[in-house]
Design a protein around this motif. Structure first.
Motif, mmCIF file in Angstrom:
data_model
loop_
_atom_site.group_PDB
_atom_site.id
_atom_site.type_symbol
_atom_site.label_atom_id
_atom_site.label_comp_id
_atom_site.label_asym_id
_atom_site.label_seq_id
_atom_site.Cartn_x
_atom_site.Cartn_y
_atom_site.Cartn_z
ATOM 1 N N ASP A 27 46.110 18.097 21.608
ATOM 2 C CA ASP A 27 45.940 19.538 21.346
ATOM 3 C C ASP A 27 46.852 19.976 20.220
ATOM 4 N N ASP A 28 46.305 20.727 19.281
ATOM 5 C CA ASP A 28 47.115 21.241 18.174
ATOM 6 C C ASP A 28 47.735 22.593 18.501
ATOM 7 N N GLY A 29 47.611 23.013 19.745
ATOM 8 C CA GLY A 29 48.125 24.313 20.147
ATOM 9 C C GLY A 29 47.031 25.308 20.451
ATOM 10 N N GLY A 30 45.800 25.008 20.016
ATOM 11 C CA GLY A 30 44.703 25.937 20.230
ATOM 12 C C GLY A 30 44.363 26.129 21.688
ATOM 13 N N ALA A 31 44.273 25.036 22.438
ATOM 14 C CA ALA A 31 43.937 25.139 23.863
ATOM 15 C C ALA A 31 45.057 25.827 24.628
ATOM 16 N N LYS A 32 46.277 25.526 24.274
ATOM 17 C CA LYS A 32 47.417 26.173 24.948
ATOM 18 C C LYS A 32 47.435 27.666 24.640
ATOM 19 N N SER A 33 47.102 28.031 23.423
ATOM 20 C CA SER A 33 47.052 29.447 23.059
ATOM 21 C C SER A 33 45.981 30.160 23.863
ATOM 22 N N LEU A 34 44.828 29.512 24.025
ATOM 23 C CA LEU A 34 43.757 30.102 24.826
ATOM 24 C C LEU A 34 44.176 30.227 26.285
ATOM 25 N N ALA A 35 44.883 29.217 26.783
ATOM 26 C CA ALA A 35 45.380 29.273 28.161
ATOM 27 C C ALA A 35 46.371 30.423 28.323
ATOM 28 N N ALA A 36 47.254 30.604 27.335
ATOM 29 C CA ALA A 36 48.208 31.718 27.377
ATOM 30 C C ALA A 36 47.476 33.055 27.343
ATOM 31 N N ALA A 37 46.421 33.143 26.522
ATOM 32 C CA ALA A 37 45.631 34.373 26.460
ATOM 33 C C ALA A 37 44.992 34.667 27.807
ATOM 34 N N ALA A 38 44.518 33.624 28.492
ATOM 35 C CA ALA A 38 43.911 33.809 29.807
ATOM 36 C C ALA A 38 44.953 34.263 30.827
ATOM 37 N N CYS A 39 46.157 33.685 30.757
ATOM 38 C CA CYS A 39 47.245 34.127 31.634
ATOM 39 C C CYS A 39 47.563 35.595 31.397
ATOM 40 N N TRP A 40 47.619 35.981 30.139
ATOM 41 C CA TRP A 40 47.904 37.371 29.769
ATOM 42 C C TRP A 40 46.840 38.300 30.355
ATOM 43 N N SER A 41 45.577 37.922 30.190
ATOM 44 C CA SER A 41 44.482 38.741 30.690
ATOM 45 C C SER A 41 44.532 38.870 32.212
ATOM 46 N N LEU A 42 44.832 37.774 32.881
ATOM 47 C CA LEU A 42 44.886 37.793 34.341
ATOM 48 C C LEU A 42 46.028 38.658 34.867
ATOM 49 N N ALA A 43 47.197 38.531 34.235
ATOM 50 C CA ALA A 43 48.402 39.186 34.755
ATOM 51 C C ALA A 43 48.513 40.644 34.340
ATOM 52 N N ARG A 44 47.717 41.063 33.368
ATOM 53 C CA ARG A 44 47.922 42.371 32.742
ATOM 54 C C ARG A 44 47.876 43.514 33.743
ATOM 55 N N LYS A 45 46.887 43.527 34.622
ATOM 56 C CA LYS A 45 46.752 44.624 35.581
ATOM 57 C C LYS A 45 46.544 44.105 36.995
ATOM 58 N N ASN A 46 47.040 42.922 37.241
ATOM 59 C CA ASN A 46 46.792 42.290 38.532
ATOM 60 C C ASN A 46 48.058 41.649 39.066
ATOM 61 N N PRO A 47 48.860 42.376 39.841
ATOM 62 C CA PRO A 47 50.110 41.815 40.367
ATOM 63 C C PRO A 47 49.904 40.535 41.176
ATOM 64 N N ALA A 48 48.789 40.447 41.903
ATOM 65 C CA ALA A 48 48.539 39.248 42.696
ATOM 66 C C ALA A 48 48.343 38.029 41.791
ATOM 67 N N ALA A 49 47.615 38.218 40.701
ATOM 68 C CA ALA A 49 47.419 37.120 39.758
ATOM 69 C C ALA A 49 48.736 36.759 39.077
ATOM 70 N N ALA A 50 49.544 37.767 38.760
ATOM 71 C CA ALA A 50 50.848 37.494 38.151
ATOM 72 C C ALA A 50 51.722 36.676 39.094
ATOM 73 N N MET A 51 51.688 37.009 40.362
ATOM 74 C CA MET A 51 52.465 36.251 41.338
ATOM 75 C C MET A 51 51.941 34.825 41.462
ATOM 76 N N ALA A 52 50.609 34.672 41.460
ATOM 77 C CA ALA A 52 50.028 33.334 41.552
ATOM 78 C C ALA A 52 50.402 32.494 40.338
#
Length: 208
Positions: A27-52
């Motif tokens: 991985d050149d960082g692209g997949a990790k960046s997408l994974a980070a974006a998904a984490c951001w989206s999940l945690a943004r308004k969802n405390p349960a997802a942030a805890m998970a």
């Protein structure tokens, strides 16, 4: 139900976190960046997802990724995810404290979206030790500089971070003043472009 809840319920968070730590060299960082974006989206308004995400070990992997990320989108995604995960979470504020110099460095870089880094610093500033570390890392001048940006979110977040720094320490207030925060905020108020956070900072600097 909300998509974030569905993602969490089907057990997608552990493999998502695993993507953040994938070191197979492919991985050149692209997949990790997408994974980070998904984490951001999940945690943004969802405390349960942030805890998970926290329980799955996302935070130290995101801190490591922030250190190695060079591509602008990756920096924005990782800083965004960290900002959501440290908000209201004392343990994560401790876990992310080591990234303060990197977050401050991001604020000094040209042509980089800085609001997410500022937001993470704002939440980290809830802890006294982090406030000292932020001041020692030179966070105050670039936060004041962000007050002069065209990003409404960046201005509001920077003003809020500076308010917290200034509220708890007289030496920090002096640094905020000497960096020109009051002058910049006064100009914004005259132009009627000042956010509520900026007005609060003006009031604080005037009273203390």
């Amino acid at each position: 139900s909300h998509p974030e809840n569905q993602v969490s319920s089907v057990g997608a968070i552990p493999p998502l976190v695993a993507m953040l730590g994938d070191d197979d060299g492919s991985d050149d960082g692209g997949a990790k960046s997408l994974a980070a974006a998904a984490c951001w989206s999940l945690a943004r308004k969802n405390p349960a997802a942030a805890m998970a995400l926290t329980e799955a070990g996302a935070v130290p992997l995101l801190v490591d990724l922030l250190e190695e990320a060079a591509e602008r989108t990756a920096v924005v995604n990782v800083a965004g995810a960290l900002g959501c995960l440290v908000a209201g979470h004392e343990g994560n504020r401790t876990r992310v404290a080591g990234a303060i110099p990197r977050l401050v460095h991001i604020l000094t870089q040209p042509a980089v979206e800085k609001a997410n880094a500022a937001r993470t610093l704002r939440h980290l500033a809830e802890d006294e030790s982090n406030r000292r570390a932020m001041a020692d890392a030179g966070a105050i001048p670039p936060l004041v500089e962000l007050l002069r940006s065209s990003s409404k979110k960046g201005v509001a977040t920077a003003a809020d971070a500076l308010r917290i720094l200034a509220l708890h320490d007289a030496s920090h207030r002096d640094l905020v003043r000497s960096a020109g925060a009051l002058r910049t905020l006064t100009k914004l108020r005259r132009s009627r472009k000042i956010p509520a956070e900026g007005l609060l900072l003006i009031r604080l600097l005037a009273l203390m």
